[in-house]
Design a protein around this motif. Structure first.
Motif, PDB file in Angstrom:
ATOM      1  N   MET A 109       0.855  -1.173   0.000  1.00  0.00           N
ATOM      2  CA  MET A 109       0.000   0.000   0.000  1.00  0.00           C
ATOM      3  C   MET A 109       0.905   1.242   0.000  1.00  0.00           C
ATOM      4  SD  MET A 109      -3.133  -1.173   0.116  1.00  0.00           S
ATOM      5  CE  MET A 109      -4.201   0.177   0.641  1.00  0.00           C
ATOM      6  N   ASP A 110       0.323   2.410  -0.309  1.00  0.00           N
ATOM      7  CA  ASP A 110       1.090   3.654  -0.268  1.00  0.00           C
ATOM      8  C   ASP A 110       1.703   3.856   1.116  1.00  0.00           C
ATOM      9  OD1 ASP A 110       0.828   4.996  -2.813  1.00  0.00           O
ATOM     10  OD2 ASP A 110      -1.310   5.143  -2.370  1.00  0.00           O
ATOM     11  N   ALA A 111       2.887   4.434   1.114  1.00  0.00           N
ATOM     12  CA  ALA A 111       3.581   4.833   2.346  1.00  0.00           C
ATOM     13  C   ALA A 111       4.045   3.658   3.213  1.00  0.00           C
ATOM     14  CB  ALA A 111       2.742   5.804   3.188  1.00  0.00           C
ATOM     15  N   ASN A 120       9.417  -2.046  -8.281  1.00  0.00           N
ATOM     16  CA  ASN A 120       8.679  -1.192  -7.362  1.00  0.00           C
ATOM     17  C   ASN A 120       7.252  -1.112  -7.924  1.00  0.00           C
ATOM     18  OD1 ASN A 120       7.577   0.935  -5.934  1.00  0.00           O
ATOM     19  ND2 ASN A 120       9.448   2.166  -5.975  1.00  0.00           N
ATOM     20  N   ARG A 121       6.352  -1.905  -7.364  1.00  0.00           N
ATOM     21  CA  ARG A 121       5.082  -2.307  -7.982  1.00  0.00           C
ATOM     22  C   ARG A 121       5.407  -3.200  -9.174  1.00  0.00           C
ATOM     23  NH1 ARG A 121       0.930   0.738  -5.631  1.00  0.00           N
ATOM     24  NH2 ARG A 121       1.587   2.773  -4.861  1.00  0.00           N
ATOM     25  N   SER A 122       4.374  -3.836  -9.734  1.00  0.00           N
ATOM     26  CA  SER A 122       4.681  -4.919 -10.664  1.00  0.00           C
ATOM     27  C   SER A 122       3.430  -5.352 -11.413  1.00  0.00           C
ATOM     28  CB  SER A 122       5.188  -6.116  -9.856  1.00  0.00           C
ATOM     29  OG  SER A 122       4.103  -6.622  -9.062  1.00  0.00           O
ATOM     30  N   TRP A 156       5.566  16.308  -2.035  1.00  0.00           N
ATOM     31  CA  TRP A 156       5.385  15.925  -3.442  1.00  0.00           C
ATOM     32  C   TRP A 156       4.932  14.471  -3.594  1.00  0.00           C
ATOM     33  CZ3 TRP A 156       8.159  11.898  -5.604  1.00  0.00           C
ATOM     34  CH2 TRP A 156       9.231  11.413  -4.832  1.00  0.00           C
ATOM     35  N   LYS A 157       5.237  13.660  -2.583  1.00  0.00           N
ATOM     36  CA  LYS A 157       4.886  12.241  -2.685  1.00  0.00           C
ATOM     37  C   LYS A 157       3.393  12.002  -2.509  1.00  0.00           C
ATOM     38  CE  LYS A 157       8.992   9.785  -1.055  1.00  0.00           C
ATOM     39  NZ  LYS A 157       9.384   8.655  -0.198  1.00  0.00           N
ATOM     40  N   PHE A 158       2.723  12.996  -1.944  1.00  0.00           N
ATOM     41  CA  PHE A 158       1.309  12.800  -1.621  1.00  0.00           C
ATOM     42  C   PHE A 158       0.423  13.248  -2.781  1.00  0.00           C
ATOM     43  CE2 PHE A 158      -2.798  13.723   0.220  1.00  0.00           C
ATOM     44  CZ  PHE A 158      -2.988  12.646   1.062  1.00  0.00           C
ATOM     45  N   ARG A 159      -0.500  12.384  -3.157  1.00  0.00           N
ATOM     46  CA  ARG A 159      -1.505  12.761  -4.164  1.00  0.00           C
ATOM     47  C   ARG A 159      -2.875  12.607  -3.510  1.00  0.00           C
ATOM     48  NH1 ARG A 159      -2.352   9.099  -7.564  1.00  0.00           N
ATOM     49  NH2 ARG A 159      -1.451   7.548  -6.170  1.00  0.00           N
ATOM     50  N   ARG A 160      -3.807  13.465  -3.921  1.00  0.00           N
ATOM     51  CA  ARG A 160      -5.153  13.333  -3.363  1.00  0.00           C
ATOM     52  C   ARG A 160      -5.703  11.927  -3.561  1.00  0.00           C
ATOM     53  NH1 ARG A 160      -7.232  18.465  -2.064  1.00  0.00           N
ATOM     54  NH2 ARG A 160      -5.965  19.973  -3.165  1.00  0.00           N
ATOM     55  N   GLY A 161      -5.348  11.342  -4.703  1.00  0.00           N
ATOM     56  CA  GLY A 161      -5.821   9.986  -5.033  1.00  0.00           C
ATOM     57  C   GLY A 161      -5.391   8.950  -3.992  1.00  0.00           C
ATOM     58  N   ASP A 162      -4.318   9.250  -3.254  1.00  0.00           N
ATOM     59  CA  ASP A 162      -3.888   8.309  -2.219  1.00  0.00           C
ATOM     60  C   ASP A 162      -4.993   8.093  -1.190  1.00  0.00           C
ATOM     61  OD1 ASP A 162      -1.474   8.250  -3.523  1.00  0.00           O
ATOM     62  OD2 ASP A 162      -0.386   9.455  -2.034  1.00  0.00           O
ATOM     63  N   LEU A 163      -5.810   9.140  -0.990  1.00  0.00           N
ATOM     64  CA  LEU A 163      -6.897   9.018  -0.008  1.00  0.00           C
ATOM     65  C   LEU A 163      -8.042   8.161  -0.548  1.00  0.00           C
ATOM     66  CD1 LEU A 163      -6.972  12.615   1.520  1.00  0.00           C
ATOM     67  CD2 LEU A 163      -5.936  10.512   2.442  1.00  0.00           C
TER      68      LEU A 163
HETATM   69 MG    MG Z   1       2.149   6.928  -4.152  1.00  0.00          MG
END
Ligand code: MG
Ligand code: AMP
Length: 282
Positions: free
Chosen positions: A80-82, A136-138, A205-212
């Motif tokens: 998952m993110d983070a 890094n993801r796949s 910069w690593k954070f995107r709204r889509g992460d939520l």
């Molecule tokens: Mg991300």
């Protein structure tokens, strides 16, 4: 072949630690049974010492793998993110000979990637003989985010488990060892790290709204991970579930998984030409 840590250090031995994290096929795997936090009975400093020791050993084994020039390792990292995919890759692979190492990151498919089957872009960047490639993801995103977000119908993502097993079997048969790591972070720890990203100008910069949006689908993602891991952890291409709430133990555990994989491969440097012993360079 050395399988244990020499000199002995705190916590379980290398093989015991790695065995504990592996997902054995057909064991009715449940993600909820796996910890997101585990200190492995060692302090942070002890974990860092083990990380350093494993990294030096990986360096030696990687050079042998490169010299042998026959086999390769594909090291898949999903989370998952983070959860720390980037940080783990940086910490575990730093200091290794860049000539033998590649890192490939997978974003949402675009351009020609989106015009081909989902494994097209993946196969092209699998490791060459003698190399180690970290993903890094796949290809697993195609049964994870693609399933959770409903990008394709169920019948389409469901049959992909079979493709994934067969694709990895093909790689294995042709000389690539496939190892898969899931960095298992808790929802609480993700929240803490998201907040930290937002609060730190260097990390924002690593954070995107889509992460939520993905965070709101936490339960669905966990279910998708559980199924993907259960369906594709095989004796030859196993998944490992690494507790990822603590960075030092996470990095140490991932390094030990890679080290263990390389120890098992036991790469051999090529035989030198005959008669080199007597040569004196003048
Ligand atoms: Mg991300
Ligand atoms: P990051 O790893 O944070 O840079 O984000 C990459 C984004 O690309 C994530 O949101 C992934 O879910 C997304 N992604 C990666 N592979 C795929 C795929 N095959 N289909 C759709 N989205 C993907």
């Amino acid at each position: 072949m050395s399988h244990d840590l020499d000199p002995p250090v705190a916590g379980p031995g290398l093989r015991e630690l790695v065995d504990r994290l592996r997902v054995d096929p057909d064991d009715g795997f449940r993600l909820a049974d796996r910890a997101t936090e585990d200190d492995f009975g060692m302090t942070k400093d002890e974990a860092l010492a083990r990380l350093a020791a494993s990294r030096s050993r990986i360096d030696v084994l990687q050079q042998r793998l490169h010299a042998e020039g026959e086999r390769s390792v594909l090291f898949v990292i999903q989370a998952m993110d983070a959860a720390g995919k980037d940080g783990t890759i940086r910490n575990v692979l730093s200091g290794l000979n860049p000539a033998g190492i590649r890192v490939e990151s997978f974003k949402a498919p675009a351009g020609p990637e989106a015009q081909h089957d989902y494994l097209w872009r993946v196969h092209q960047v699998c490791p060459p003989r003698g190399g180690i490639t970290a993903f890094n993801r796949s290809h697993y995103e195609d049964v994870l985010v693609v399933r959770v977000k409903g990008f394709v119908p169920e019948q389409v993502w469901r049959r992909r488990y079979g493709h994934l097993r067969q694709f990895e079997q093909l790689l294995t048969d042709e000389g690539t060892t496939v190892v898969k790591v899931f960095l298992h972070v808790s929802a609480d720890e993700q929240a803490r790290r998201f907040q930290e990203r937002l609060d730190d100008p260097e990390k924002r910069w690593k954070f995107r709204r889509g992460d939520l949006d993905d965070r709101a689908l936490w339960t669905e993602f966990q279910a998708a991970y559980e199924d993907a891991i259960r369906e594709t952890s095989t004796a030859e291409c196993p998944w490992y579930v690494v507790p990822a709430d603590g960075n030092s133990r996470r990095n140490m555990a991932v390094a030990e998984i890679l080290r263990h994989t390389l120890e098992q491969l036991d790469p051999r440097i090529p035989e030198p030409e005959e008669g080199l012993e007597g040569i004196r360079i003048v």
